[in-house]
Design a protein around this motif. Structure first.
Motif, PDB file in Angstrom:
ATOM      1  N   VAL A  30       0.820  -1.210   0.000  1.00 25.89           N
ATOM      2  CA  VAL A  30       0.000   0.000   0.000  1.00 25.89           C
ATOM      3  C   VAL A  30       0.855   1.261   0.000  1.00 25.89           C
ATOM      4  CG1 VAL A  30      -1.672   1.334   1.366  1.00 25.89           C
ATOM      5  CG2 VAL A  30      -1.966  -1.139   1.079  1.00 25.89           C
ATOM      6  N   GLU A  31       1.961   1.238   0.703  1.00 25.55           N
ATOM      7  CA  GLU A  31       2.787   2.440   0.865  1.00 25.55           C
ATOM      8  C   GLU A  31       3.826   2.617  -0.234  1.00 25.55           C
ATOM      9  OE1 GLU A  31       4.422   2.108   4.810  1.00 25.55           O
ATOM     10  OE2 GLU A  31       2.442   1.658   5.677  1.00 25.55           O
ATOM     11  N   PHE A  64      -5.406  -1.815  -2.095  1.00 22.28           N
ATOM     12  CA  PHE A  64      -4.362  -2.824  -2.179  1.00 22.28           C
ATOM     13  C   PHE A  64      -4.023  -3.180  -3.627  1.00 22.28           C
ATOM     14  CE2 PHE A  64      -6.825  -3.544   1.717  1.00 22.28           C
ATOM     15  CZ  PHE A  64      -5.830  -3.457   2.668  1.00 22.28           C
ATOM     16  N   THR A  65      -4.732  -2.606  -4.571  1.00 20.93           N
ATOM     17  CA  THR A  65      -4.556  -2.971  -5.984  1.00 20.93           C
ATOM     18  C   THR A  65      -4.418  -1.707  -6.825  1.00 20.93           C
ATOM     19  OG1 THR A  65      -6.984  -3.209  -6.143  1.00 20.93           O
ATOM     20  CG2 THR A  65      -5.697  -5.221  -5.788  1.00 20.93           C
ATOM     21  N   ASP A 119     -11.612  -5.058   5.166  1.00 16.92           N
ATOM     22  CA  ASP A 119     -11.606  -3.703   5.736  1.00 16.92           C
ATOM     23  C   ASP A 119     -10.259  -3.073   5.443  1.00 16.92           C
ATOM     24  OD1 ASP A 119      -9.736  -4.511   7.877  1.00 16.92           O
ATOM     25  OD2 ASP A 119     -11.474  -5.528   8.740  1.00 16.92           O
ATOM     26  N   VAL A 120     -10.186  -1.769   5.658  1.00 20.09           N
ATOM     27  CA  VAL A 120      -8.918  -1.066   5.490  1.00 20.09           C
ATOM     28  C   VAL A 120      -8.955   0.214   6.312  1.00 20.09           C
ATOM     29  CG1 VAL A 120      -9.695   0.145   3.402  1.00 20.09           C
ATOM     30  CG2 VAL A 120      -7.258  -0.122   3.827  1.00 20.09           C
ATOM     31  N   ILE A 121      -7.823   0.532   6.941  1.00 18.59           N
ATOM     32  CA  ILE A 121      -7.639   1.802   7.648  1.00 18.59           C
ATOM     33  C   ILE A 121      -6.326   2.399   7.174  1.00 18.59           C
ATOM     34  CG2 ILE A 121      -7.393   2.973   9.862  1.00 18.59           C
ATOM     35  CD1 ILE A 121      -8.878   0.613  11.155  1.00 18.59           C
ATOM     36  N   ILE A 122      -6.384   3.624   6.646  1.00 21.43           N
ATOM     37  CA  ILE A 122      -5.204   4.294   6.113  1.00 21.43           C
ATOM     38  C   ILE A 122      -5.042   5.641   6.801  1.00 21.43           C
ATOM     39  CG2 ILE A 122      -4.276   5.452   4.047  1.00 21.43           C
ATOM     40  CD1 ILE A 122      -5.276   3.162   2.380  1.00 21.43           C
ATOM     41  N   THR A 168       2.117   8.317   3.792  1.00 20.83           N
ATOM     42  CA  THR A 168       0.963   7.411   3.806  1.00 20.83           C
ATOM     43  C   THR A 168       1.325   6.172   4.612  1.00 20.83           C
ATOM     44  OG1 THR A 168       0.057   8.151   1.679  1.00 20.83           O
ATOM     45  CG2 THR A 168      -0.481   5.913   2.367  1.00 20.83           C
ATOM     46  N   LYS A 169       0.411   5.738   5.490  1.00 22.31           N
ATOM     47  CA  LYS A 169       0.622   4.543   6.299  1.00 22.31           C
ATOM     48  C   LYS A 169      -0.624   3.656   6.248  1.00 22.31           C
ATOM     49  CE  LYS A 169       4.643   5.736   8.163  1.00 22.31           C
ATOM     50  NZ  LYS A 169       5.897   4.963   7.891  1.00 22.31           N
TER      51      LYS A 169
END
Length: 639
Positions: A268-269, A474-475, A555-558, A545-546
């Motif tokens: 992601v990063e 993620f893509t 799920d996702v938390i950014i 970005t983390k």
């Protein structure tokens, strides 16, 4: 035992042809690449093998990447003779970007160039790099003259059958959903990027390509012939107009074949797709300014035909302190009190810079107007001069729908001409980003995603959006800015079932240097004060970005940083269950306290709840997300 050619990049000793058990190793030593020969000799077919180290355990991640390329005059595949391996070279880059997930980029790699010749004594080089967050390789014809066609590229990624994967069926619009599979039983053509999770769960990797230029076409992946082999595949003759086979002039280099690799946070990063791409060709970039945009098409497909509607969305941008508003298609038919020039003057008078839409003009069957004002150099120069005089800041160009070489040239022609007039660019109906935002930083965003516009097309996104939205970070959004057109609270032609908290979070979860806020004015005006303030202050370009937490499809938390402040967005894909998450703030600097404004789901989908806390690096708080829900937060340093 197969011969293994040493490419030890961290050594200062030249690699010899007789060396054994040799490897290309990333600077952090986690990624290791071997070059092997199927004949246990110096002549034959060559392939790469990739390993990853996690928790001091090394795993074979990709057992085989087949190599080779076929030119119109000869092949470079089965009988390649090794000539030499270059002295190891360390790649160190430090550069600043105008937008994206990180403003200051620092990356390092180890590189070796391997030289081969085919039976006709013609040279082919293979350039291999190992980065801390992945690997890249490309082909090179080093001769100084010659013109040829590429008949085929033979690069193939052999993926173990038990590998988990998220793949998007190839479509010229690149707007399909990602399919989640646990085997290679499904065969087809697949678009980039392709996400894989190793069978031993030690490693994630994302396959893509980068630094595509005028000397090649875009490619896709195909496992039609061998279900375990995902072959780099050139455009088919029927996929758009024009020649399918790319024409090259020597000397020549292919695009980079890129594999981002590591834990999910590394994926992601990562900025690897842009890191390997050509540095900026734009010297003065002060005019390139990311920002949020009001946009009328989602709520009214013909909104730009109505001058009064255009004024309302301009006023929305002014109220929300967003710098831009977009005039979408049919602006050339604008009426009801004013035309496009009147609308531009109105926007400028409110302190808002207008952006404007164009049809690429490449397909006669696409009749959305205006049609052909971008198609030729002469037309573009005239149009850009007119736009510049009216105060327009950028263009959105739509309907490319081909990945052949002639279309790559068209993209780059638009970017080159737009820069002369300081016009920022947004491509729609386009290919997935290939790293051009580094080379041409006025390329602000690209579509290539099933975004909120699909709520206009059919009822499918209503039910698929919650899961789809948690796969994109993620893509697709890993490899470049993504014009999803998010953050809608009312409904378009088909309703959304994501919560208000989910929608608010998308402004952080999705990265785009032009972030088009798609809802109608009432959708934002009726929000609670905290949510309105959040959207007024929301950046469109980030310093860091983390990935805090998440799993594709669940799920996702950014967290993203701008200056000293942080913004968080979290979304839940579960259709029937609420979800509780514990947020920790260990990404914050030591010794600094922050005021947290946390906006979460309320008791039901269309309610928001706001709380205020002081937190630091050691804090933990519990956050509840409704089914299909989410939350957003801002963190400001306490002085």
């Amino acid at each position: 035992m197969k011969q293994i050619l040493s490419l030890i990049l961290i050594s200062l000793i030249p690699v010899l042809l007789s060396a054994r058990n040799a490897e290309v190793v990333s600077p952090n030593t986690k990624i290791r690449i071997e070059l092997l020969n199927t004949n246990n000799d110096k002549t034959g077919e060559w392939y790469l093998k990739v390993y990853f180290e996690n928790n001091k355990q090394t795993s074979e991640i990709i057992p085989k990447i087949e190599l080779g390329i076929s030119r119109s005059d000869q092949d470079f595949h089965k009988n390649l003779k090794l000539l030499k391996i270059s002295r190891p070279k360390q790649i160190e880059e430090d550069y600043i970007t105008k937008h994206g997930k990180r403003s200051h980029r620092n990356n390092s790699a180890n590189e070796v160039v391997v030289s081969f010749e085919n039976p006709d004594k013609t040279r082919l080089n293979l350039i291999i790099r190992a980065y801390n967050d992945g690997m890249a390789f490309r082909y090179q014809f080093p001769e100084n003259e010659g013109n040829f066609a590429i008949k085929d590229e033979l690069t193939s990624y052999i993926i173990p059958d038990s590998t988990e994967r998220w793949l998007q069926k190839f479509d010229l619009s690149n707007e399909k959903l990602f399919d989640h599979m646990n085997s290679s039983d499904i065969q087809g053509n697949w678009g980039y990027p392709a996400l894989f999770h190793s069978p031993d769960r030690s490693c994630w990797y994302l396959v893509h390509e980068a630094d595509l230029d005028r000397n090649y076409c875009a490619t896709k992946l195909s496992n039609l012939k061998d279900k375990k082999s995902y072959k780099v595949t050139l455009p088919a003759p029927h996929e758009g107009e024009g020649e399918a086979l790319p024409k090259i002039s020597l000397p020549w280099e292919s695009p980079w074949r890129v594999i981002i690799m590591g834990e999910l946070s590394d994926i992601v990063e990562s900025t690897l797709v842009e890191d390997v791409s050509t540095a900026s060709v734009i010297e003065d970039t002060d005019w390139i300014k990311p920002g949020l945009v009001s946009w009328n098409y989602w709520s009214d497909n013909h909104g730009t035909r109505d001058y009064q509607t255009v004024k309302k969305f301009t006023d929305l941008a002014a109220r929300m302190d967003w710098p831009y508003t977009l005039f979408d298609w049919e602006w050339d038919a604008m009426g009801n009190g004013g035309d496009v020039e009147d609308a531009a003057k109105y926007a400028i008078s409110k302190g808002i810079k207008p952006l404007i839409w164009y049809n690429s003009g490449m397909f006669k069957w696409i009749t959305a107007t205006p049609i052909d004002r971008m198609k030729t150099h002469e037309n573009r120069m005239e149009e850009f001069a007119w736009l510049k005089g009216l105060g327009f800041a950028g263009v959105k160009v739509d309907f490319f729908l081909s990945e052949k070489q002639y279309m790559i040239n068209y993209y780059l022609d638009i970017l080159k001409d737009a820069a002369k007039f300081e016009m920022m660019v947004n491509f729609h109906g386009s290919l997935v980003p290939r790293g051009w935002a580094r080379t041409y930083p006025h390329l602000m965003t690209m579509e290539a995603v099933r975004g909120a516009e699909w709520y206009n097309n059919n009822p499918e996104l209503t039910t698929t959006a919650p899961k789809h939205n948690t796969i994109l970070p993620f893509t697709r959004n890993v490899v470049g800015s993504m014009d999803y057109t998010p953050v809608t609270f009312t409904n378009s032609q088909h309703p959304h079932i994501t919560s208000y908290g989910h929608e608010l979070a998308l402004g952080v979860v999705f990265e785009s240097a032009f972030q088009h806020m798609a809802d109608r004015p009432d959708g934002y005006d009726n929000l609670p004060d905290a949510a309105k303030l959040f959207l007024r202050e929301l950046p469109a370009a980030w310093d860091d970005t983390k990935l805090i937490d998440g799993y594709p499809g669940k799920d996702v938390i950014i967290a993203r940083r701008k200056g000293a402040g942080w913004y968080l967005g979290g979304i839940n894909a579960e259709a029937h269950q609420n979800k509780n998450k514990t947020l920790n703030f260990n990404f914050l600097p030591e010794g600094q306290k922050y005021k947290l404004t946390l906006i979460t789901d309320g008791e039901y989908d269309t309610e928001l709840s706001t709380s205020y806390l002081v937190v630091d690096k050691n804090s933990e708080i519990d956050v509840k997300m409704l089914r299909r829900g989410g939350f957003a937060a801002s963190l400001k340093p306490v002085q």
